[in-house]
Scaffold this motif. Structure first.
Motif, PDB file in Angstrom:
ATOM      1  N   LEU A  61       7.880 -35.008   3.656  1.00 34.89           N
ATOM      2  CA  LEU A  61       7.951 -35.318   2.226  1.00 34.89           C
ATOM      3  C   LEU A  61       8.463 -36.736   2.076  1.00 34.89           C
ATOM      4  O   LEU A  61       9.570 -37.059   2.514  1.00 34.89           O
ATOM      5  CB  LEU A  61       8.885 -34.340   1.510  1.00 34.89           C
ATOM      6  N   HIS A 115       5.135 -27.113   7.858  1.00 34.46           N
ATOM      7  CA  HIS A 115       6.247 -26.812   6.969  1.00 34.46           C
ATOM      8  C   HIS A 115       5.842 -25.709   6.012  1.00 34.46           C
ATOM      9  O   HIS A 115       4.669 -25.374   5.894  1.00 34.46           O
ATOM     10  CB  HIS A 115       6.705 -28.064   6.207  1.00 34.46           C
ATOM     11  N   GLY A 161       3.134 -34.086   7.501  1.00 34.15           N
ATOM     12  CA  GLY A 161       3.920 -32.957   7.025  1.00 34.15           C
ATOM     13  C   GLY A 161       5.233 -33.332   6.390  1.00 34.15           C
ATOM     14  O   GLY A 161       5.923 -32.467   5.835  1.00 34.15           O
ATOM     15  N   PHE A 207       3.503 -35.612  -0.084  1.00 34.01           N
ATOM     16  CA  PHE A 207       3.542 -35.100   1.283  1.00 34.01           C
ATOM     17  C   PHE A 207       2.544 -35.895   2.116  1.00 34.01           C
ATOM     18  O   PHE A 207       1.388 -36.076   1.716  1.00 34.01           O
ATOM     19  CB  PHE A 207       3.187 -33.611   1.325  1.00 34.01           C
ATOM     20  N   ARG A 265      10.067 -25.688  -6.474  1.00 34.38           N
ATOM     21  CA  ARG A 265       8.696 -25.358  -6.069  1.00 34.38           C
ATOM     22  C   ARG A 265       8.187 -24.229  -6.956  1.00 34.38           C
ATOM     23  O   ARG A 265       8.903 -23.258  -7.217  1.00 34.38           O
ATOM     24  CB  ARG A 265       8.656 -24.937  -4.607  1.00 34.38           C
ATOM     25  N   ASP A 306       2.085 -29.754  -1.177  1.00 36.79           N
ATOM     26  CA  ASP A 306       2.013 -29.688   0.276  1.00 36.79           C
ATOM     27  C   ASP A 306       0.643 -29.170   0.704  1.00 36.79           C
ATOM     28  O   ASP A 306      -0.223 -28.872  -0.127  1.00 36.79           O
ATOM     29  CB  ASP A 306       3.171 -28.863   0.855  1.00 36.79           C
ATOM     30  N   ARG A 307       0.443 -29.057   2.004  1.00 36.26           N
ATOM     31  CA  ARG A 307      -0.887 -28.687   2.514  1.00 36.26           C
ATOM     32  C   ARG A 307      -1.248 -27.236   2.220  1.00 36.26           C
ATOM     33  O   ARG A 307      -2.402 -26.840   2.387  1.00 36.26           O
ATOM     34  CB  ARG A 307      -0.968 -28.956   4.023  1.00 36.26           C
TER      35      ARG A 307
END
Length: 297
Positions: free
Chosen positions: A209, A297, A207, A203, A178, A155-156
């Motif tokens: 998935l 997120h 934002g 992702f 995760r 993710d970011r």
């Protein structure tokens, strides 16, 4: 997941059909056949501008190159680097240790690769000169052979997620782990909607998935992409954005999601040909409607 010769031969019996909305087809190109070792592609990453790519072979090769585009459509691709992965002991990956499936690249260039059979995730530096084995969750040891950690995504916030190909039961959701420090934590589940199984994830810049799933009916391959909106560690919305028809494409296994210069979300996918000439080795691209404001997120 590697497919047997009987599966590959059966798959050529059907012809191409059309795709479903809301995604719109953009382009499809066969991969060059003159690059040594290029095949069996199961993982894909594409740069933010859609110009370059990194692809993972399930025989332990990593390829990088660039797309040629005209009016946004892929018209060609060139491989500029091919590197054989090595293990933590410095030697080549062999036997059951050489079955990489998932690919995710961090913002610092770290290349994360998941392996099935010996279920694990290894991290390579951007130069592919060093490899670090990541911690293994006890749950990884319970995964089925040849159906392990199939999909990786970052993710970011540079947090790494892993999704197995099978959940253990047709009515059981797919766990999403995760990596948090030295521990993998199951943060949420993805509803299992048969007969599809996860093969790739990413992702998107919105934002969400995105999960690429695959089904083999005995006659051909069907692919599906679902997009999940997250609020923290909770799924708040699920949307099926793409579902192909039987044998419209080959065995799509790798997914990269990015945003083009019009603001639209692109889904770029790569097919695993299982190193058989009868199966397509191709890159396929779709576009979604213009994205709204990015989500968090």
């Amino acid at each position: 997941m590697r497919l047997g010769p009987a599966v590959a031969l059966t798959a050529i019996l059907l012809g191409c059909t059309l795709h479903a909305d809301p995604a719109r087809f953009v382009s499809s190109r066969d991969l060059p056949r003159d690059v040594a070792g290029l095949g069996g592609l199961s993982g894909l990453e594409v740069s933010e501008d859609g110009a370059t790519f990194t692809a993972l072979s399930d025989r332990g090769m990593l390829f990088s190159g660039a797309f040629t585009r005209e009016d946004g459509a892929i018209t060609g691709m060139a491989i500029d680097r091919a590197t054989r992965l090595f293990g933590t002991g410095g030697g080549p990956l062999v036997g059951t240790r050489n079955d990489p499936e998932g690919l995710a690249i961090g913002s610092d260039g770290t290349i994360h690769i998941s392996f099935e059979n010996r279920h694990r995730v290894d991290a390579y530096d951007a130069a592919l000169s060093q490899v670090t084995p990541l911690p293994r969750a006890p749950e990884f040891l319970k995964l089925q052979p040849n159906s392990g950690l199939e999909a990786l995504a970052i993710d970011r916030r540079d947090r790494l997620y892993a999704i197995p190909e099978r959940s253990g039961h047709v009515k059981r959701p797919f766990p999403v782990w995760r990596l948090e420090g030295d521990t993998w934590r199951e943060v949420f589940d993805i509803p299992r909607r048969p007969p599809f199984l996860p093969v790739g994830a990413d992702f998107g810049p919105d934002g969400r998935l995105y999960l690429l799933e695959r089904h083999f009916s005995g006659l051909g391959f069907t692919s599906r992409v679902r997009a999940f909106t997250l609020d923290g560690d909770r799924i708040t919305a699920e949307e099926e954005v793409l579902k192909t028809r039987t044998w419209e494409y080959g065995n799509l296994e790798g997914l990269a999601v990015w945003q083009d210069d019009t603001g639209a979300i692109r889904l770029t996918m790569v097919a695993d040909d299982n190193f058989m000439d009868v199966l397509p080795s191709q890159v396929v691209e779709y576009v979604l409607p213009l994205a709204g404001a990015p989500q968090t997120h």
